[in-house]
Design a protein around this motif. Sequence first.
Motif, PDB file in Angstrom:
ATOM      1  N   ILE A  89       0.864  -1.184   0.000  1.00  0.00           N
ATOM      2  CA  ILE A  89       0.000   0.000   0.000  1.00  0.00           C
ATOM      3  C   ILE A  89       0.895   1.226   0.000  1.00  0.00           C
ATOM      4  O   ILE A  89       2.090   1.169   0.313  1.00  0.00           O
ATOM      5  CB  ILE A  89      -0.937   0.024   1.217  1.00  0.00           C
ATOM      6  CG1 ILE A  89      -0.135   0.143   2.515  1.00  0.00           C
ATOM      7  CG2 ILE A  89      -1.818  -1.233   1.238  1.00  0.00           C
ATOM      8  CD1 ILE A  89      -1.003   0.348   3.764  1.00  0.00           C
ATOM      9  N   SER A  90       0.319   2.368  -0.308  1.00  0.00           N
ATOM     10  CA  SER A  90       1.077   3.610  -0.354  1.00  0.00           C
ATOM     11  C   SER A  90       1.455   4.057   1.053  1.00  0.00           C
ATOM     12  O   SER A  90       0.765   3.731   2.032  1.00  0.00           O
ATOM     13  CB  SER A  90       0.253   4.686  -1.063  1.00  0.00           C
ATOM     14  OG  SER A  90       0.897   5.946  -0.984  1.00  0.00           O
ATOM     15  N   TYR A  91       2.529   4.830   1.133  1.00  0.00           N
ATOM     16  CA  TYR A  91       2.939   5.365   2.430  1.00  0.00           C
ATOM     17  C   TYR A  91       1.889   6.335   2.995  1.00  0.00           C
ATOM     18  O   TYR A  91       1.835   6.576   4.202  1.00  0.00           O
ATOM     19  CB  TYR A  91       4.283   6.064   2.296  1.00  0.00           C
ATOM     20  CG  TYR A  91       5.459   5.125   2.449  1.00  0.00           C
ATOM     21  CD1 TYR A  91       5.965   4.833   3.714  1.00  0.00           C
ATOM     22  CD2 TYR A  91       6.036   4.528   1.356  1.00  0.00           C
ATOM     23  CE1 TYR A  91       7.023   3.972   3.867  1.00  0.00           C
ATOM     24  CE2 TYR A  91       7.108   3.657   1.491  1.00  0.00           C
ATOM     25  CZ  TYR A  91       7.604   3.375   2.757  1.00  0.00           C
ATOM     26  OH  TYR A  91       8.654   2.505   2.905  1.00  0.00           O
ATOM     27  N   GLY A  92       1.035   6.877   2.130  1.00  0.00           N
ATOM     28  CA  GLY A  92       0.012   7.807   2.608  1.00  0.00           C
ATOM     29  C   GLY A  92      -1.254   7.133   3.065  1.00  0.00           C
ATOM     30  O   GLY A  92      -2.162   7.800   3.594  1.00  0.00           O
ATOM     31  N   ASP A  93      -1.399   5.818   2.871  1.00  0.00           N
ATOM     32  CA  ASP A  93      -2.616   5.103   3.276  1.00  0.00           C
ATOM     33  C   ASP A  93      -2.562   4.721   4.748  1.00  0.00           C
ATOM     34  O   ASP A  93      -1.499   4.667   5.363  1.00  0.00           O
ATOM     35  CB  ASP A  93      -2.780   3.854   2.413  1.00  0.00           C
ATOM     36  CG  ASP A  93      -3.092   4.208   0.965  1.00  0.00           C
ATOM     37  OD1 ASP A  93      -3.743   5.225   0.740  1.00  0.00           O
ATOM     38  OD2 ASP A  93      -2.641   3.453   0.064  1.00  0.00           O
ATOM     39  N   ASP A  94      -3.763   4.387   5.291  1.00  0.00           N
ATOM     40  CA  ASP A  94      -3.897   3.997   6.691  1.00  0.00           C
ATOM     41  C   ASP A  94      -3.510   2.517   6.842  1.00  0.00           C
ATOM     42  O   ASP A  94      -4.183   1.637   6.277  1.00  0.00           O
ATOM     43  CB  ASP A  94      -5.335   4.237   7.148  1.00  0.00           C
ATOM     44  CG  ASP A  94      -5.496   4.039   8.660  1.00  0.00           C
ATOM     45  OD1 ASP A  94      -4.586   3.423   9.281  1.00  0.00           O
ATOM     46  OD2 ASP A  94      -6.525   4.470   9.200  1.00  0.00           O
ATOM     47  N   VAL A  95      -2.475   2.271   7.587  1.00  0.00           N
ATOM     48  CA  VAL A  95      -1.994   0.898   7.767  1.00  0.00           C
ATOM     49  C   VAL A  95      -3.016   0.043   8.485  1.00  0.00           C
ATOM     50  O   VAL A  95      -3.271  -1.119   8.103  1.00  0.00           O
ATOM     51  CB  VAL A  95      -0.649   0.899   8.520  1.00  0.00           C
ATOM     52  CG1 VAL A  95      -0.226  -0.531   8.877  1.00  0.00           C
ATOM     53  CG2 VAL A  95       0.432   1.572   7.707  1.00  0.00           C
ATOM     54  N   GLU A  96      -3.644   0.562   9.535  1.00  0.00           N
ATOM     55  CA  GLU A  96      -4.605  -0.226  10.302  1.00  0.00           C
ATOM     56  C   GLU A  96      -5.828  -0.558   9.457  1.00  0.00           C
ATOM     57  O   GLU A  96      -6.393  -1.651   9.554  1.00  0.00           O
ATOM     58  CB  GLU A  96      -5.013   0.550  11.553  1.00  0.00           C
ATOM     59  CG  GLU A  96      -3.869   0.718  12.538  1.00  0.00           C
ATOM     60  CD  GLU A  96      -4.320   1.451  13.801  1.00  0.00           C
ATOM     61  OE1 GLU A  96      -5.486   1.929  13.818  1.00  0.00           O
ATOM     62  OE2 GLU A  96      -3.527   1.537  14.755  1.00  0.00           O
ATOM     63  N   GLN A  97      -6.267   0.420   8.613  1.00  0.00           N
ATOM     64  CA  GLN A  97      -7.408   0.145   7.739  1.00  0.00           C
ATOM     65  C   GLN A  97      -7.077  -0.973   6.754  1.00  0.00           C
ATOM     66  O   GLN A  97      -7.877  -1.880   6.533  1.00  0.00           O
ATOM     67  CB  GLN A  97      -7.804   1.421   6.985  1.00  0.00           C
ATOM     68  CG  GLN A  97      -8.976   1.186   6.025  1.00  0.00           C
ATOM     69  CD  GLN A  97      -9.213   2.382   5.121  1.00  0.00           C
ATOM     70  OE1 GLN A  97      -8.439   3.344   5.115  1.00  0.00           O
ATOM     71  NE2 GLN A  97     -10.303   2.333   4.345  1.00  0.00           N
ATOM     72  N   ALA A  98      -5.875  -0.900   6.181  1.00  0.00           N
ATOM     73  CA  ALA A  98      -5.466  -1.931   5.216  1.00  0.00           C
ATOM     74  C   ALA A  98      -5.380  -3.298   5.889  1.00  0.00           C
ATOM     75  O   ALA A  98      -5.785  -4.321   5.314  1.00  0.00           O
ATOM     76  CB  ALA A  98      -4.120  -1.551   4.602  1.00  0.00           C
TER      77      ALA A  98
END
Length: 554
Positions: free
Chosen positions: A458-467
């Motif tokens: 995933i992108s560095y700008g995305d939410d890790v917990e959501q992913a």
Amino acid sequence: MLKRLSACLLLSLSLSASGQTADQTLSEQISQLDRELQALQELGGKIDQVPERDREILLSRVDQRSFRVLNKLDQISRTVAKLPEDDPDRLAFVERLGGELADVGPAIIVRIGELDERITAYLQDADAAGGNKVAQRARADSLDGQRFKYNLALAKVVESREALGLDASPTRDYLLEDLYLHAEVLSGRLEFADAARKEIQFRLGQDPANADLVATLNTINADHALYHEELEAVADLLQRLGANIDTYQAILLQQGTGVSVDVFRPNVALQLLQDGWSSMQTAAVENAPDLLFRILLFFLVILIFRYLSRLTRRMVEALLARSKADLSSLMKNILVSVSGGLVMALGFLMALSQAGISIGPALAGLGVAGFVVGFALQDTLGNFASGAMILFYRPYDVDDYIQVAGAEGLVKEMSLVSTTIATIDNQVLVVPNSKIWGDVIRNVTAQRLRRVDLIFGISYGDDVEQAEKVLEDIVYGHEKVLKKPAALIKVHELGDSSVNFAVRPWVRTEDYWNVYWDLTREVKLRFDREGISIPFPQRDVHHYRESPPPEAGA
């Protein structure tokens, strides 16, 4: 005769042992021979002075000393033969061999005749009975051993004279004739003993508890072994003299208890095949009225055992199908094939015996053929050995998906020689077992469960917990993903362009690819709906412009 032999040998000592050109080793040999000859002459001169009961013992001692003297003379002859032809010592010794020592060979022949008389007297002693008869036979066997030692000494005399350029044809002719006659007698004794042994064994089969038959069989076996050993020694001596001994080697092989290296000689193998063919011809001529019946019986036995072989194969297949034993397909195929083959082989041997054919020479010939074929197919035999190891350790079985020797696919068929693999695009590969066993074997479907290893970024700008939550929903929402063992969903690494998640669910082996493809597709669709981007590698390129160089003269 012993006095005559000692005198002949003693004359050789006039060879110059102290000359300036004589070799020191040769001088020492002659001096030692001189001392032994003196002792031999003194002992031989006392034979007539001892009582009759001790004379045979003294004669045996004189024989033993004579053998040592003859061996010394042979050593001296070999040493002299290495000297130059114009060497004075060589010339003097050759002159003695052609003169005074010319009677050594005839003297030995006379002694052999004396031993023959003593052996005949012991064997024909009518008064001997019981233990005395056994003792007489033992003395005769001992004298027979002495006789052969004199034959061996006579062969050395022939070789020594010929090595020094002297004529030894009369002695050679006598020795060859004597050895041939002795070999023929021993061959006849071997065949008689073998026939008697078979007859006694047949009677023992009907009366196993007969102690007299057991004792007789033991005696015959001992005689057979003795005759075999004696014929082997005589044949070796004949071969040493350059005689053809193929016939005797064939007899030794047929009458022996094991396979000799001589069976691989072409002439001996041909002799064995000829003996087998001769045996077949003799049986056909002597049993002409019954020949047609025997032929019909032969084919009848073959047909019966062929039917029994098929029946045995079917029974073994049925038993293996109902058996709860965890056997590989290769093991089952081998058990079926071997069971049918053994029944057929037994039937073939029984058919041959019913036809009155001696199978001994035929089996010996088959052994030769088997050695030749085995040598020609040694690579195939290596495949057999590897197939046996695969059979024993079972690294894979039919319908397993494997990666071996650069090949990958589903195992369709196994044998002791090769393994047949069907690739994913439906190609058929036949891989020799030696290639498989000598390499790494990867059995993809050997285990009941497999882990699906997936990486999603995933992108560095995305939410890790959501992913992470989305991935959990996708994985645990798939019906073919197992609850135990639990799936692993973790942030795996921080890559150059993305944050990568390791997704590792467990599935049944047969569901591996379906789960792999389903999860990959569903992750892409869900990430798009959830606004989670899957980045692709990016690179920033910076362009720098250099100032132009100053003009000339500026």
